[in-house]
Design a protein around this motif. Structure first.
Motif, PDB file in Angstrom:
ATOM      1  N   ASP A   1       0.761  -1.104   0.065  1.00 44.75           N
ATOM      2  CA  ASP A   1      -0.033  -0.030   0.011  1.00 44.75           C
ATOM      3  C   ASP A   1       0.814   1.223  -0.085  1.00 44.75           C
ATOM      4  O   ASP A   1       1.581   1.301   0.822  1.00 44.75           O
TER       5      ASP A   1
ATOM      6  N   LYS B   1      -0.961  -4.488   3.059  1.00 42.87           N
ATOM      7  CA  LYS B   1      -2.321  -4.087   3.451  1.00 42.87           C
ATOM      8  C   LYS B   1      -3.091  -5.157   3.047  1.00 42.87           C
ATOM      9  O   LYS B   1      -3.087  -5.884   1.683  1.00 42.87           O
TER      10      LYS B   1
ATOM     11  N   ASP C   1      -8.328  -5.175   5.537  1.00 45.79           N
ATOM     12  CA  ASP C   1      -7.514  -3.958   5.697  1.00 45.79           C
ATOM     13  C   ASP C   1      -6.391  -4.095   6.696  1.00 45.79           C
ATOM     14  O   ASP C   1      -6.002  -2.978   7.255  1.00 45.79           O
TER      15      ASP C   1
ATOM     16  N   GLU D   1      -2.902  -4.236   8.517  1.00 44.54           N
ATOM     17  CA  GLU D   1      -1.568  -3.901   7.851  1.00 44.54           C
ATOM     18  C   GLU D   1      -0.249  -4.335   8.515  1.00 44.54           C
ATOM     19  O   GLU D   1      -0.454  -5.137   9.576  1.00 44.54           O
TER      20      GLU D   1
ATOM     21  N   SER E   1      -0.121   7.566  -4.705  1.00 43.16           N
ATOM     22  CA  SER E   1      -1.379   6.908  -5.212  1.00 43.16           C
ATOM     23  C   SER E   1      -1.826   7.278  -6.340  1.00 43.16           C
ATOM     24  O   SER E   1      -1.639   8.406  -7.103  1.00 43.16           O
TER      25      SER E   1
END
Length: 368
Positions: free
Chosen positions: A22, A29, A34, A36, A119
């Motif tokens: 991620d 992730k 979700d 981590e 991102s």
């Protein structure tokens, strides 16, 4: 992205689901819960491998940590590497569905890499800000929200270190000035004025120059436009991390098509140009001509590394355009539509300014 991580190469400790890297958290992730997980990095100095010597590549340099497969596009010829078990249905370069798995070829794994830090949303915002600063874009295109298809890809690069020793010879020119008479016409009458005239005194100079090069960065991609990659290349190599297959989970990496030897030829040409510029500055004077440089390169070492890039394409008025976003810094490089009207008006303006300056010059000085 054009990949879907169907193989659980890095299972989540909580639910067993697949984990991918991620870019926001810089952690692994889980795609389901979700959760981590931090990536353990051993902070060590990257190994520089001798360029000259045995032509055989040590087995450890071919080990990617996870089994890879090669994907070949029948439309554009692009080739990418993805972990076995991960799937792709379109080409990351041209978006063509004509992709086939190839027999695996042994490729040198990267020594280091820079993980994605931008991102897809940030990449889109970077492109939107970049296109607003372009001068010759159609106004409609500047205002519109461009619908881009983004793909994250690790681009292969070589870096080279080397020691250089150069000998040079050139003519150095120094400007001098003398006062000479000139005749000009003012209000229809000729008059003589004294003006400063420049002349150049030339002298031969010789010398030696030592220079060490560190991390000459050369794209190992044969698919992308090299000028586009150069404009994109403001990577901060101080942020390189040791290669771990975790960073590639959920991502595609391009298989290098520029060999170590071809990469060194490009690096040497780049070093030659830099040496000539530095030697010119060292010679000094006001001009340099007939510069000749002979250089020996010694102790050449190399590294293979991966750098993050967002590859994107979009359509405007039925025509397809491409751009790239640096996955570390957000720098944008690409092609955009042009406004013929704006280009024509700018050209006419430049011609008008040049005409005025020429008229002014001709009316101020009249040769003897």
């Amino acid at each position: 992205m054009s990949t879907s991580a169907t193989a659980i190469r890095f299972p989540c400790a909580g639910c067993g689901g697949p984990m991918i890297f991620d870019s926001d958290s810089q952690h692994m992730k889980c795609q389901y819960c979700d959760a981590e997980q931090e990536i353990d990095n051993v902070l060590s100095q990257p190994v520089e491998h001798p360029f000259h010597g045995s032509i055989d590549t040590p087995a450890e340099l071919l080990d990617w940590g996870t089994e890879q497969k090669t994907i070949h596009c029948e439309s554009c010829g692009g080739e990418t590497l993805i972990p076995v078990g991960q799937t792709t249905v379109t080409c990351i370069f041209c978006n063509s569905p004509k992709v086939l798995e190839q027999d695996q070829m042994q490729t040198i794994r990267p020594e280091t890499l820079i993980p994605f830090q931008i991102s897809s949303d940030k990449a889109l915002r970077s492109f939107a800000a970049w296109k607003k600063k372009r001068w010759f874009l159609p106004n409609k295109f500047k205002r519109m929200n461009v619908s881009s298809q983004l793909h994250s890809i690790y681009i292969p690069y070589w870096t080279y270190d080397t020691e250089s020793y150069s000998v040079y010879r050139a003519e150095r020119g120094v400007y001098h000035y003398r006062t000479v008479p000139r005749t000009r016409v003012v209000n229809g009458k000729s008059e003589t004025v004294m003006v400063q005239e420049r002349y150049t005194v030339w002298n031969w100079v010789n010398g030696e120059y030592d220079r060490a090069f560190d991390d000459i960065l050369i794209p190992a991609s044969g698919h992308y436009n090299q000028n586009m990659l150069e404009r994109l290349g403001d990577f901060d190599l101080r942020n390189l991390v040791p290669y771990k297959p975790d960073y590639l989970s959920g991502y595609v990496s391009e298989r290098y098509s520029v060999s170590r030897e071809q990469g060194w030829d490009k690096a040497q040409s780049k070093a030659d140009d830099q040496l000539r510029d530095e030697i010119r500055r060292r010679i000094g004077g006001d001009e340099v001509r007939n510069l000749r440089v002979r250089t020996n390169y010694n102790d050449v070492t190399y590294k293979h590394l991966l750098l993050p890039v967002w590859n994107a394409n979009y359509t405007y008025k039925t025509k397809q355009y491409y751009y790239m976003v640096n996955g570390q810094t957000g720098t944008v490089s690409g092609h955009v539509p042009r406004s013929p009207l704006k280009i024509t008006l700018f050209t006419l303006f430049c011609l008008a300014v040049a005409g005025v300056l020429l008229w002014f010059y001709l009316n101020q000085q009249q040769p003897m």
